[in-house]
Structure formats: C-alpha cells, structure tokens
Design an enzyme around this catalytic site. Structure first.
Site, mmCIF file in Angstrom:
data_model
loop_
_atom_site.group_PDB
_atom_site.id
_atom_site.type_symbol
_atom_site.label_atom_id
_atom_site.label_comp_id
_atom_site.label_asym_id
_atom_site.label_seq_id
_atom_site.Cartn_x
_atom_site.Cartn_y
_atom_site.Cartn_z
ATOM 1 N N LYS A 133 3.349 -14.307 5.201
ATOM 2 C CA LYS A 133 3.518 -15.064 4.104
ATOM 3 C C LYS A 133 5.124 -15.723 4.164
ATOM 4 C CE LYS A 133 1.823 -17.609 0.806
ATOM 5 N NZ LYS A 133 1.230 -19.255 1.155
ATOM 6 N N TYR A 150 0.848 -1.348 0.036
ATOM 7 C CA TYR A 150 -0.225 0.232 0.319
ATOM 8 C C TYR A 150 0.780 0.895 0.351
ATOM 9 C CZ TYR A 150 -4.188 -2.677 0.825
ATOM 10 O OH TYR A 150 -5.878 -3.140 0.758
ATOM 11 N N ASP A 177 -5.546 -5.765 5.610
ATOM 12 C CA ASP A 177 -6.787 -5.440 5.153
ATOM 13 C C ASP A 177 -7.596 -7.033 4.959
ATOM 14 O OD1 ASP A 177 -8.391 -3.395 3.731
ATOM 15 O OD2 ASP A 177 -7.281 -3.287 2.003
ATOM 16 N N ASP A 213 -2.444 -17.376 4.572
ATOM 17 C CA ASP A 213 -3.434 -18.405 3.973
ATOM 18 C C ASP A 213 -3.689 -19.624 5.255
ATOM 19 O OD1 ASP A 213 -1.314 -19.311 3.951
ATOM 20 O OD2 ASP A 213 -1.071 -20.368 1.962
#
Length: 332
Positions: free
Chosen positions: A170, A123, A227, A203
């Site tokens: 991740k 972002y 988000d 995930d």
C-alpha cells in the site's frame, strides 16, 4: 525414520492429527512422532500455553506438524501461533492456494502460492493507549525482513518453475513502511531476471484475485496483507478446510492447519482432517518424500471428486474416521 514434533493442539486438533498420522503411515512413511502439547489444554498444568519444551522439541527435530491451537484468554500471549513464529523466527508463512479436483468452488484455474512476512509489520504488537480515547499501533518494516521474504519468494519461483512474483503493498499511502517493502522487492527482483516481476496495491490485488485469479502465480506480502489475502484465496479454492499452511525459516519448518480449533464439535468425530493433511503433504515434499505426497494428494482428489464420503463442512455427513478410512483405501 523421521523424528518429527507433533503438537496435537486443542479442540478438534487431537482428532485431525490422529487422522493424519494414520494416513502418513498408510502412504509408507515411517515417522517417530515426538508429541508435545501447547494451548489451552496445558495452561493449568504448565502455567503457560506455550511451554519451553515445545520450542525445544521443534529446534531439535527441525520439522513439526501442528494442529489448531486455542490461546487462553488472559494468558499473556496475543496468540500462541504468533508466539511460535516469532520465538523461532519463522519468517515465512507459506500458504499455497490450489484448486483440487472436486473442491467446493466455482473457480477453475487458481494455483497461487503466498509468501507472507511473519515477524513484523503491525503484528509486531507494538501498541499503546494515548489517554483514554485513542489507541496507537506502530508498524515496523525493516530492510532485512523485507529482503529475506522477497528473496524466499523468488527462490521458490525459480525452484518450482513459477513464472511470476507479485509484490503486494500500500505504498501509495504508506510511503515509508510499504514504500520500503516495495523498493526492496524491486531491488531483489533484479537478481532474478528469469522470473517476471510486478507489484500491486493490496486493495487492487484483492479485486484482481477475484476477477482474474489465473493471472497470478507467487505473491509476496507484508504480514497483515498476507493474513487477509491468504484467507481470501482460501475462500476461492473452497475454504479453510482444504487449505494448507507452513511456517519456515532457513532451518526449521512448522506445518499447520490454518483453521481454528472448533471446540463446538471437539470429540464428536465430525472434523475435516483435509487441511492438516494437505499441510502434511507440504511437509512430505519438504522432506523429499515426493511419492508419498503424490499418493496422498491424489487420494484426497479422488475422495473430493466422488463426493460420497465428505464431512459436513464439505457438504457431506461423513465422520472424521470415515473420511480417514476412505483416503487410506484410495492410497492402497
């Protein structure tokens, strides 16, 4: 009396902020609202959707309540909301996800608080075209930003008697950027031995939240993951219409509705004010107005449980003014 910046916003923003002001007054909190406007409705007059006086007001009062804001197409801003966060260095996006009595959800036990890093990651908006057929975006992760958001999550857990902080990443794929975030979280966790710490790949985290939401307490995440996961949790507790939010740093606090401006129903007295009202409850707790915050939260719970005066998004037919009046009646 508190001096608080009020940004009504666009679409349904003026309606829901009016509702919240009335309910806060009914709860006995005296506020001098300094009203400043941002978004599509000021673009023509100001030449920008984010006039400098909006930022100046927030800096002066240190606390703000913000309705939903529309970013005009072609304004130069990717998002007015993102611009406010970055210009004021509001590095914490705080999104509690707690199931209220009577909320429209199939889950029973969910009380998760999300700390989303607000200033960097994808972002940061550093992207460009590579020729005509490829686009490239650069993900920024710094030790400073990672450490302060993780530390904020642990400090919150310590203050509010939360048992566990989970860092979400991740790092199995993004070994440098998310690897840095993960390693910083592990380092900071050593300063808080009284708080349990673990980490999850993003995930897997999403799956765990859907299957075993009661196992999680405080989550801390980089910008993009925060988000996504915060909206996933909003879905688990009944939707964005019952989800509060805040953007914070060590000095400033902007409390906001996390839903859109819904221009299709603007001015029709149909909007649900509860999300912004719950954000105002967060604001009152921030100001140590605990009694008033409890009154409002209890009143919302009663209205949801009785299910007699609800707006359309909550399964009813009530108007904004009607649910506002009903909440005030419960407070009284």
């Amino acid at each position: 009396m508190y001096n608080i910046t009020l940004i009504p916003g666009d679409g349904i923003g003026p309606e829901v902020t009016k509702s919240v002001r009335e309910i806060i007054a009914a709860a006995g909190v005296d506020v001098n609202w300094e009203i400043v406007n941002a978004g599509a409705n000021v673009m023509e007059e100001e030449g920008t959707p984010l006039p400098e006086k909006v930022l100046d007001s927030i800096k002066k009062n240190q606390v703000a309540l913000k309705g939903p804001i529309t970013t005009p197409v072609g304004s130069g801003f990717r998002s007015v909301n993102v611009a406010i966060r970055q210009k004021l260095d509001l590095y914490i996006n705080l999104r509690p996800a707690k199931i209220l009595p009577g909320a429209p959800t199939q889950f029973e036990n969910l009380d998760v608080v999300i700390f989303r890093e607000n200033t960097e990651g994808l972002y940061a908006g550093i992207e460009h075209m590579v020729g005509d057929d490829a686009a490239e975006s650069i993900k920024i992760t710094t030790r400073k930003a990672s450490e302060r958001i993780v530390r904020a999550a642990f400090e919150y857990a310590k203050k509010h008697n939360r048992d566990k902080v989970t860092a979400v990443h991740k790092a199995n794929i993004l070994k440098l950027t998310d690897g840095l975030f993960k390693s910083v979280a592990e380092e900071v966790a050593q300063d808080y031995p009284e708080v349990e710490f673990d980490n999850k790949i993003v995930d897997n985290m999403c799956m765990q939240l859907v299957q075993y939401p009661e196992d999680y307490d405080v989550l801390v995440l980089p910008n993009l993951y925060g988000d996504i996961v915060s909206d996933l949790c909003a879905g688990l507790i009944g939707g964005l219409g019952v989800t509060p939010g805040a953007n914070l740093n060590d000095e400033l606090a902007v409390f906001e509705a996390v839903h859109g401006s819904a221009p299709d129903i603007a001015g029709e007295d149909k909007a649900n004010p509860i999300a912004l009202l719950l954000s105002a409850v967060l604001m009152l707790r921030y100001l140590d107005e605990t009694q008033a915050a409890d009154k409002i939260e209890d009143a919302i719970g009663q209205v949801l449980v009785e299910a007699e005066v609800l707006t359309a998004d909550l399964g009813g037919q009530a108007k904004t003014t009607e649910i506002t009046e009903e909440i005030i009646n419960k407070i009284n």
